[in-house]
Design an enzyme around this catalytic site. Structure first.
Site, short mmCIF file in Angstrom:
data_model
loop_
_atom_site.label_atom_id
_atom_site.label_comp_id
_atom_site.label_asym_id
_atom_site.label_seq_id
_atom_site.Cartn_x
_atom_site.Cartn_y
_atom_site.Cartn_z
N ARG A 165 68.24 49.13 69.63
CA ARG A 165 66.70 49.03 68.56
C ARG A 165 67.34 47.15 68.25
NH1 ARG A 165 70.25 53.27 68.11
NH2 ARG A 165 68.39 55.85 67.70
N ASP A 223 71.14 45.25 80.69
CA ASP A 223 71.41 46.73 79.65
C ASP A 223 71.28 47.48 80.67
OD1 ASP A 223 71.48 48.98 78.51
OD2 ASP A 223 70.05 47.81 76.51
N CYS A 255 77.01 40.05 66.62
CA CYS A 255 77.20 40.84 65.32
C CYS A 255 77.04 42.18 65.89
CB CYS A 255 75.71 40.13 64.47
SG CYS A 255 75.59 39.06 64.22
N ALA A 256 77.55 42.08 66.79
CA ALA A 256 77.57 43.84 67.62
C ALA A 256 79.20 44.56 66.36
CB ALA A 256 77.35 44.11 68.52
N ARG A 257 79.84 44.31 67.19
CA ARG A 257 81.45 44.73 67.07
C ARG A 257 82.41 43.60 68.16
NH1 ARG A 257 79.94 47.26 63.99
NH2 ARG A 257 79.93 49.51 63.63
N ASP A 277 80.04 37.64 63.46
CA ASP A 277 80.16 38.35 62.11
C ASP A 277 80.94 39.38 61.94
OD1 ASP A 277 79.06 39.17 60.16
OD2 ASP A 277 78.16 41.13 60.79
N GLU A 308 89.71 44.67 60.96
CA GLU A 308 88.43 44.26 60.08
C GLU A 308 89.61 45.16 58.96
OE1 GLU A 308 84.43 45.05 60.33
OE2 GLU A 308 84.14 43.64 61.71
N HIS A 335 81.52 40.54 58.65
CA HIS A 335 80.80 41.55 58.96
C HIS A 335 79.63 42.21 57.89
CE1 HIS A 335 80.68 45.63 61.13
NE2 HIS A 335 79.94 45.45 60.76
N ALA A 393 74.26 44.19 58.27
CA ALA A 393 73.24 45.46 57.69
C ALA A 393 73.58 45.22 56.30
CB ALA A 393 74.57 47.17 57.72
N1 LIG Z 1 77.02 43.53 62.32
C1 LIG Z 1 76.58 44.75 61.69
O1 LIG Z 1 76.85 44.52 60.50
C2 LIG Z 1 75.47 45.31 62.42
C3 LIG Z 1 74.68 45.91 62.18
C4 LIG Z 1 74.17 47.05 63.03
C5 LIG Z 1 74.46 47.73 63.66
N2 LIG Z 1 75.75 47.08 64.70
C6 LIG Z 1 76.19 47.44 65.82
O2 LIG Z 1 75.14 46.75 66.85
C7 LIG Z 1 75.40 47.25 68.57
C8 LIG Z 1 73.82 47.74 69.00
O3 LIG Z 1 73.38 48.59 67.38
P1 LIG Z 1 71.80 49.19 68.30
O4 LIG Z 1 71.70 50.01 66.90
O5 LIG Z 1 71.50 48.64 69.27
O6 LIG Z 1 72.59 50.27 69.61
P2 LIG Z 1 71.57 51.09 70.64
O7 LIG Z 1 72.13 51.92 70.76
O8 LIG Z 1 70.67 51.31 69.93
O9 LIG Z 1 71.80 50.22 71.57
C9 LIG Z 1 73.02 49.63 72.15
C10 LIG Z 1 72.22 48.73 73.66
O10 LIG Z 1 73.28 48.63 74.72
C11 LIG Z 1 73.60 49.02 75.40
N3 LIG Z 1 74.73 49.35 76.77
C12 LIG Z 1 75.80 49.56 76.30
N4 LIG Z 1 76.44 49.50 77.01
C13 LIG Z 1 76.27 48.39 77.38
C14 LIG Z 1 76.76 47.36 78.36
N5 LIG Z 1 77.84 48.04 78.88
N6 LIG Z 1 76.43 46.49 78.89
C15 LIG Z 1 75.44 46.27 78.17
N7 LIG Z 1 74.49 46.77 77.73
C16 LIG Z 1 74.95 48.25 77.11
C17 LIG Z 1 72.23 50.72 75.58
O11 LIG Z 1 71.40 51.00 76.58
C18 LIG Z 1 71.34 49.85 75.03
O12 LIG Z 1 70.40 50.14 74.95
C19 LIG Z 1 76.44 48.19 67.43
O13 LIG Z 1 77.03 47.69 68.25
C20 LIG Z 1 76.30 48.67 66.21
O14 LIG Z 1 76.96 49.32 65.61
C21 LIG Z 1 76.16 45.60 63.87
O1 LIG Z 2 77.34 49.66 62.39
C1 LIG Z 2 77.00 48.90 61.33
O2 LIG Z 2 75.47 50.02 60.63
C2 LIG Z 2 77.61 47.72 61.15
O3 LIG Z 2 78.00 47.22 61.63
C3 LIG Z 2 77.09 48.18 59.43
O4 LIG Z 2 79.08 48.45 59.53
P1 LIG Z 2 79.06 48.90 57.62
O5 LIG Z 2 78.24 49.74 56.99
O6 LIG Z 2 80.72 48.66 57.22
O7 LIG Z 2 78.86 47.39 57.01
#
Ligand SMILES: NC(=O)c1ccc[n+]([C@@H]2O[C@H](COP(=O)([O-])OP(=O)(O)OC[C@H]3O[C@@H](n4cnc5c(N)ncnc54)[C@H](O)[C@@H]3O)[C@@H](O)[C@H]2O)c1
Ligand SMILES: O=C(O)[C@H](O)COP(=O)(O)O
Length: 536
Positions: free
Chosen positions: A149, A169, A228-230, A254, A259, A278, A281
């Site tokens: 997403r 991916d 900005c993922a994890r 991020d 944390e 972080h 979001a």
């Molecule tokens: N920084 C923030 O505040 C923040 C905000 C929102 C989401 N996130 C993080 O962003 C990340 C993505 O969120 P999302 O909603 O897009 O998730 P999602 O599940 O929609 O997408 C994740 C994608 O990663 C792919 N994937 C899984 N394992 C893989 C691998 N080994 N190699 C390559 N691709 C792989 C999956 O196929 C999927 O398409 C999550 O870790 C989420 O927690 C962080």
């Molecule tokens: O995975 C998420 O939705 C983001 O990393 C946001 O995390 P937070 O709600 O702790 O800000």
């Protein structure tokens, strides 16, 4: 119901719960004993990434029905343990996607143009114009690791700003990548080798943990990293060293392995690594979205309705729920009756659907039938953990569907069996949600499944029904309704009684003493029964 909120969420979510009459307690930044104590009497728990929902926390939460994650990542929640405890885990996967994508774009520009560094110098009174020569994103190649997403939203934004896109991916189709204008790389190395910038958008899983270390960073030679993922997906000391040694031009981070981030984290010490705490979001729109979504899911779980974004329970399309809902309770009831009529160890549970209901997605109904079968067991059983319990106990579950249903619009049949014996109970819903048991082991009946029931098998000879009625009457057990069914005149018959109270063991023994009675069972639809479904 009591909902405990242990990370700050938008007020809109809290107000939504309170408006529905729930008691909301907020207790931010708690951990250890304080958290175990607070969760003790909670029915719902809402968290963000700041609360570690461990096995110990779930163990302490005797009345917990659901953990709602107001956001996407659930790496802080022990989902396996939640399933064991019969607790639903649901996240809010849509509400902060755009916020996270925008933060990623902002971080990419910020590192390419050294915005935080220049800002700091200027605030300190230095006009360091000639120290900052940035990089344009236009015309560069962006490697997207994880095209889910957030990754897709980043692709749309940075693609439209002139970047070439390459994505890695393994779980995304060529077609989807093509629609986004991204070339799909065969593996991570190919993606890194082609990219000038990489941006990470995978969840943190055992597979992605430390996926990008020293070797992988070397393949991005002279490039930029955005995460900005994890935290935990990129090796932090290796990244700090690569930027420090100018093997990489910069990084924008991020999220961190630990944390709040440890002040000694090497990433905080490198000039060309820019960091945010972080914040992906953290926009008011995103926070409102995820808080209200989490509140809605918690309330759906309280009402016993499907939870749209449940990660460990069967979920269901909202529009199908009104059609399927009456069969959820019916299947559970049929399961309860079948197991109480079965005097043996259960090795297989068959749930079959006939008629209109067979058109629907029925995972939740089958899980409810299993819940009915397993309810006699000592541990907490619900539709979340019932399929798991079946698996753990080596009980086969067979679901079948057929469009034809003889005389009824829809039928649900639950059969419990082992190699030698089986009992099946079939139910339907009459108009206006009026549940009926219409067949027990092939006998056509018309029984209202309710409270205490007595099911007797007897010889089909005169006086038996009168005998059962007078024995119950002699012991002050009132009959509310009864139904008698037989296969052939003078053969075997089956009668079902609805009773106003539970018959004692003595009543059952008195009935069974009569040689015309083949067997008699008390069915309780209120809870305790003593069927044997154990493995040992
Ligand atoms: N920084 C923030 O505040 C923040 C905000 C929102 C989401 N996130 C993080 O962003 C990340 C993505 O969120 P999302 O909603 O897009 O998730 P999602 O599940 O929609 O997408 C994740 C994608 O990663 C792919 N994937 C899984 N394992 C893989 C691998 N080994 N190699 C390559 N691709 C792989 C999956 O196929 C999927 O398409 C999550 O870790 C989420 O927690 C962080
Ligand atoms: O995975 C998420 O939705 C983001 O990393 C946001 O995390 P937070 O709600 O702790 O800000």
């Amino acid at each position: 119901m009591k909902v405990l909120v242990t990370d700050p969420i938008a007020d809109a979510g809290i107000q939504r719960l309170r408006a529905a009459g729930h008691d909301v307690e907020t207790a931010y930044d708690i951990e250890g004993e304080e958290l175990l104590d607070a969760v003790k009497d909670a029915n719902g728990l809402i968290v963000r990434s700041g609360t570690e929902v461990t096995d110990e926390v779930l163990d302490a939460a005797d009345d917990l029905v659901i953990v709602g994650r107001a956001g996407i990542g659930v790496d802080n929640i022990d989902i396996e343990a939640a399933t064991e405890h019969g607790v639903i885990v649901a996240n809010a996967p849509e509400g902060n996607v755009r916020a996270a994508a925008e933060h990623t774009v902002a971080m990419a520009f910020a590192t390419a143009r050294s915005i935080p560094q220049a800002h700091e110098r200027l605030q300190n009174g230095e006009w360091a114009k000639s120290d900052f020569l940035g990089t344009e994103l236009n015309g560069k190649t962006l490697g997207i690791v994880g095209l889910g997403r957030v990754g897709q939203e980043v692709a749309k934004r940075l693609g439209s700003l002139g970047m070439n896109l390459v994505a890695f991916d393994p779980y995304i189709s060529e077609e989807r990548a093509e629609q986004l204008g991204a070339e799909l790389a065969d593996d991570l190395d190919a993606c890194l080798e082609e990219a000038d910038f990489i941006t990470i958008h995978t969840p943190l899983t055992p597979e992605t943990e430390n996926m990008i270390g020293e070797e992988e960073l070397a393949k991005l030679d002279g490039g930029y990293v955005v995460n900005c993922a994890r935290g935990g997906i990129i090796d932090e000391p290796a990244l700090a060293e690569a930027v420090e040694n100018d093997q990489l031009a910069g990084a924008a981070i991020d999220v961190f392995a630990e944390e709040p981030v440890d002040p000694d984290n090497p990433l905080l010490d490198v000039e060309d690594v820019i960091v945010t705490p972080h914040l992906g979001a953290s926009t008011s729109a995103a926070q409102e979205n995820v808080a209200t979504s989490a509140a809605d899911q918690v309330m759906a779980a309280f009402r016993g309705e499907p939870v749209m974004n449940a990660l460990n329970a069967p979920s269901m399309d909202e529009s199908a729920f009104p059609r399927v809902r009456p069969y959820i309770d019916l299947a559970e009831t049929a399961g309860k009756i079948a197991v109480q009529l079965f005097d043996d160890r259960v090795e297989e549970v068959d749930v079959s659907y006939a008629g209109d209901i067979a058109e629907e997605d029925l995972d939740l109904v089958t899980a409810s039938a299993l819940k009915g079968v397993f309810e006699p067991l000592e541990w907490q059983v619900n539709a979340v953990n019932a399929p798991r319990i079946a698996e753990e106990r080596g009980i086969d579950v067979v679901e079948s569907k057929s469009r034809s249903s003889e005389d009824f619009q829809s039928l649900v049949t639950v059969t419990v069996k082992n190699g030698d014996e089986e009992v099946s109970v079939c139910g339907t819903q009459f108009a206006g949600e009026d549940p009926r048991i219409v067949r027990i082991d092939g006998y056509r009946v018309d029984a209202i499944p309710h409270g205490h029931m007595l099911v007797a098998r007897n010889e089909d000879v005169p006086g038996v029904i009168g005998f059962i009625g007078s024995t119950l009457g002699d012991h002050d057990v009132n009959i509310a309704a009864m139904f008698n069914a037989r296969e052939t005149i003078g053969g075997e018959a089956l009668s079902v009684y609805n009773l106003d109270e539970a018959p004692s063991e003595e009543v059952l023994e008195s009935i069974l003493e009569d040689e015309r009675i083949i067997n008699v069972s008390h069915i309780s639809l209120n809870g305790t029964v003593d069927a044997d479904t154990s493995d040992d």
